[in-house]
Design an enzyme around this catalytic site. Structure first.
Site, PDB file in Angstrom:
ATOM      1  N   TYR A  12       2.424  10.208   0.225  1.00 52.87           N
ATOM      2  CA  TYR A  12       3.780   9.611   0.992  1.00 52.87           C
ATOM      3  C   TYR A  12       5.207  10.086   0.473  1.00 52.87           C
ATOM      4  CZ  TYR A  12      -0.051   6.333   3.053  1.00 52.87           C
ATOM      5  OH  TYR A  12      -1.165   6.017   3.435  1.00 52.87           O
TER       6      TYR A  12
ATOM      7  N   GLN B 131     -10.317   1.343   2.960  1.00 54.33           N
ATOM      8  CA  GLN B 131      -9.296   1.467   3.841  1.00 54.33           C
ATOM      9  C   GLN B 131      -9.639   2.486   4.798  1.00 54.33           C
ATOM     10  OE1 GLN B 131      -4.556   2.801   3.604  1.00 54.33           O
ATOM     11  NE2 GLN B 131      -5.213   1.614   1.842  1.00 54.33           N
TER      12      GLN B 131
ATOM     13  N   ASP C 162       0.779  -1.156  -0.022  1.00 53.88           N
ATOM     14  CA  ASP C 162       0.034  -0.083   0.053  1.00 53.88           C
ATOM     15  C   ASP C 162       0.884   1.150  -0.077  1.00 53.88           C
ATOM     16  OD1 ASP C 162      -2.757   1.379   0.516  1.00 53.88           O
ATOM     17  OD2 ASP C 162      -1.424   2.209   2.025  1.00 53.88           O
TER      18      ASP C 162
ATOM     19  N   GLY D 298       2.594  -0.999   8.672  1.00 56.08           N
ATOM     20  CA  GLY D 298       3.776  -0.293   7.880  1.00 56.08           C
ATOM     21  C   GLY D 298       5.114  -0.834   8.493  1.00 56.08           C
TER      22      GLY D 298
ATOM     23  N   LEU E  76      -1.465  -1.448  13.765  1.00 59.50           N
ATOM     24  CA  LEU E  76      -0.738  -1.719  14.938  1.00 59.50           C
ATOM     25  C   LEU E  76      -0.825  -0.477  15.959  1.00 59.50           C
ATOM     26  CD1 LEU E  76       2.305  -3.418  13.455  1.00 59.50           C
ATOM     27  CD2 LEU E  76       0.231  -4.555  14.610  1.00 59.50           C
TER      28      LEU E  76
ATOM     29  N   HIS F 297      -8.196   8.730  -1.402  1.00 62.16           N
ATOM     30  CA  HIS F 297      -7.395   8.917  -0.051  1.00 62.16           C
ATOM     31  C   HIS F 297      -8.443   9.485   1.026  1.00 62.16           C
ATOM     32  CE1 HIS F 297      -3.133   8.988   1.384  1.00 62.16           C
ATOM     33  NE2 HIS F 297      -4.113   8.703   2.559  1.00 62.16           N
ATOM     34  N   ARG F 298      -9.140  10.576   0.837  1.00 63.18           N
ATOM     35  CA  ARG F 298     -10.060  10.931   1.912  1.00 63.18           C
ATOM     36  C   ARG F 298     -10.922  12.109   1.268  1.00 63.18           C
ATOM     37  NH1 ARG F 298      -9.162  11.371   7.613  1.00 63.18           N
ATOM     38  NH2 ARG F 298      -7.296  10.599   7.398  1.00 63.18           N
TER      39      ARG F 298
END
Ligand SMILES: NC(=O)c1ccc[n+]([C@@H]2O[C@H](COP(=O)([O-])OP(=O)(O)OC[C@H]3O[C@@H](n4cnc5c(N)ncnc54)[C@H](OP(=O)(O)O)[C@@H]3O)[C@@H](O)[C@H]2O)c1
Length: 286
Positions: free
Chosen positions: A53, A180, A48, A257, A210, A128-129
């Protein structure tokens, strides 16, 4: 490695999240490439990423280019590894995240991502958003056009609520491949969206599974039940968190990640960690 489905693709049940390799605190490029190669060696076939990023202004797509390079070095093509990228977020370089959900912008962004990834068509492209300044239907309409034009092979959304999931799926003519959203032992607010995806048969990709880059080191100290199950199974607390997510529904595909090879090597092991119904119930209640 256990497999799951996204759209019409079979992928490893555990993916690799690329963000820690490109934003603030990122490692040097050699360690990042070694991390991606470790993921491939562990059987990971889903990575991903996002054009946003990156850390500094002027390096849009840093993570996409890094992944493309690492895959090229291994001769791993788009049929072997599904690279899922996103558009609609921007990083001006001051540490902030801004949004742009305008259809014309998304279409250009997707084409630029395909170029950086070195593919004719993007395997999975995610919005994405939601951008509050642009009607959601307009942004998703751009994804539909990209699908119809063959620029992307599958469409997903991110940071969406149940109504947006339904709206997107309708606009895409039932072709919504993935959602996602943030989901981890600590952040469970997307439980409803996860269950909704399970009903629809749409893949659900928990982001920051996590707890996020900053919180991940404290996973064990914050969540006693996860630590207990790790001791019972002789595995890491990270594997337990991911195996618990996998157990919640067959559509779940966590994308932990990593910026170190050891992290993704360990996380990948979660795909084959089977928890008992009693352990799953204890973790869900924790
Ligand atoms: N759609 C969105 O809006 C959105 C938002 C955030 C993230 N994401 C995606 O979700 C992915 C995952 O989220 P995230 O990276 O923010 O957080 P995360 O997966 O919750 O945590 C990442 C951190 O956990 C550590 N880690 C991973 N596996 C480990 C293990 N087995 N043992 C010990 N430490 C381990 C890594 O440490 P090391 O760095 O030391 O390896 C890494 O920095 C991102 O990379 C990105 O692709 C999407």
């Amino acid at each position: 490695m256990q497999q799951r489905t996204i759209g019409d693709r079979s992928v490893s049940a555990i993916g690799l999240g690329g963000m820690p390799m490109s934003i603030e605190g990122r490692p040097d490029e050699a360690r990042s490439v070694a991390t991606i190669h470790a993921a491939l060696d562990a059987g990971v076939t889903l990575i991903d990423t996002a054009d946003a990023y990156h850390r500094d202004a002027g390096e849009v797509g840093h993570n996409e280019s890094l992944i493309a390079r690492a895959l090229r070095e291994r001769g791993a093509g788009p049929d072997e590894v599904l690279v899922a990228t996103k558009g609609g977020h921007l990083r001006p370089g001051d540490g902030s995240w801004t949004k742009n959900g305008r259809p014309e912008y998304l279409k250009e962004a997707a084409k630029a991502s395909a170029k950086r990834l070195g593919v004719e068509a993007i395997g999975l492209y995610q919005f994405h958003r939601p951008d509050p300044d642009v009607p959601y239907a307009d942004s998703i309409g751009a994804l539909r056009d990209l699908l119809d034009e063959g620029v992307i092979l599958a469409a997903g959304i991110s940071n969406a609520d149940i109504a947006q999931i339904d709206e997107a799926n309708e606009i895409l003519g039932g072709r919504l491949a993935s959602v996602q959203n943030q989901f981890s032992p600590r952040f469970r607010s997307s439980e409803g969206e996860l269950e909704h995806c399970a009903k629809l048969g749409v893949a659900f990709l928990p982001w920051s599974p996590l707890g996020g880059i900053r919180n991940a080191p404290e996973l064990g100290s914050r969540h006693a039940a996860f630590n207990e199950v790790a001791a019972e199974t002789g595995t890491s607390v990270y594997q337990v968190a991911l195996a618990w997510q996998l157990a919640l529904a067959p559509v779940v595909v966590p994308i932990p990640g990593a910026s170190r090879p050891e992290s993704i090597r360990d996380s990948a092991g979660a795909a084959d960690l089977e928890l008992t119904p009693a352990q799953i119930a204890r973790l869900s209640a924790a």
